[in-house]
Design an enzyme around this catalytic site. Structure first.
Site, PDB file in Angstrom:
ATOM      1  CG  ASP A  15      -1.835   1.178   1.271  1.00  0.00           C
ATOM      2  OD1 ASP A  15      -2.241   1.640   0.195  1.00  0.00           O
ATOM      3  OD2 ASP A  15      -2.169   1.654   2.378  1.00  0.00           O
ATOM      4  CD  GLU A  76      -4.766   1.541  -2.553  1.00  0.00           C
ATOM      5  OE1 GLU A  76      -5.309   0.758  -1.759  1.00  0.00           O
ATOM      6  OE2 GLU A  76      -4.611   2.750  -2.325  1.00  0.00           O
ATOM      7  CG  ASP A 149      -1.145   3.177   5.933  1.00  0.00           C
ATOM      8  OD1 ASP A 149      -1.292   3.884   4.939  1.00  0.00           O
ATOM      9  OD2 ASP A 149      -1.353   3.564   7.098  1.00  0.00           O
TER      10      ASP A 149
END
EC number: 3.1.21.10
Length: 211
Positions: A15, A76, A149
């Site tokens: 992430d 992501e 996260d």
């Protein structure tokens, strides 16, 4: 990436972010079985130079690639936000991760937040609390990974493990269909060429007969 679903496949989920970059490694086996290998968050000080922050993220990712040796990296995908500076930082961090993986010949796949949410919770509109809760449940963790996260990184790895086999089967089916279409087109072209040749032969034969 998934030649034999009878063995474990290891994925590093990332992430990306400058202030906090979530890292999560998950093993996936038969069916939807998933196991958490490691999870953490790399932090960089907001007052540090951009190059220094990116280097710190790069070093951390390199260390994780060395230690955990994943077979693929799931990152992501950056999506539109009102804060352009945040978007740029996220994209820059994601680019560093992709570069590190590419240098090792590892496949890198970018998943959108909605794809990840849908894969993990069943809803592409799930909130962070729902994603964290499902990640904790799916991986049978004793406590919820924090901050968000970290949970998102694990969710990315899970999403990749569950979605990529389907993507690969679809890509293979599309390639096979394309091959069949090319073969059919080639046969039609060959048949048309053969008809034209025979017509030319008949014309020449008729001319010779009249002579």
């Amino acid at each position: 990436m998934f030649p034999d679903r009878g063995r474990q496949v290891r994925v590093l989920g990332v992430d990306p972010g400058l202030t906090r970059c979530g890292l999560g490694v998950v093993d996936g086996g038969l069916g939807r079985s998933v196991t958490c290998v490691a999870v953490d968050v790399v932090r960089t000080p907001a007052d540090a130079e951009l190059a220094t922050r990116l280097l710190r993220i790069s070093d951390a990712v390199e260390h994780w690639l060395d230690v955990h040796r994943p077979e693929a990296v799931a990152v992501e995908r950056v999506f539109s936000q009102h804060n352009v500076r945040t978007v740029m930082g996220t994209a820059q961090a994601g680019g560093v991760v992709a570069l590190n993986a590419a240098r090792r010949g590892l496949p890198v796949v970018f998943h959108t937040p909605s794809e990840v949410k849908a894969a993990v919770t069943g809803s592409g509109r799930a909130d962070k609390a729902q994603v964290t809760g499902m990640v904790t449940r799916l991986l049978k963790l004793e406590s919820q990974p924090k901050p968000a996260d970290a949970a998102d990184a694990l969710a990315l790895a899970i999403c990749h493990l569950w979605r990529e086999p389907m993507r690969e089967r679809l890509a293979a089916a599309e390639e096979k269909a394309a091959q069949l279409a090319r073969a059919h087109k080639a046969k039609l072209a060959a048949a048309a060429k053969d008809r034209a040749r025979r017509a030319a032969d008949d014309t020449n034969s008729g001319r010779n007969t009249r002579r």
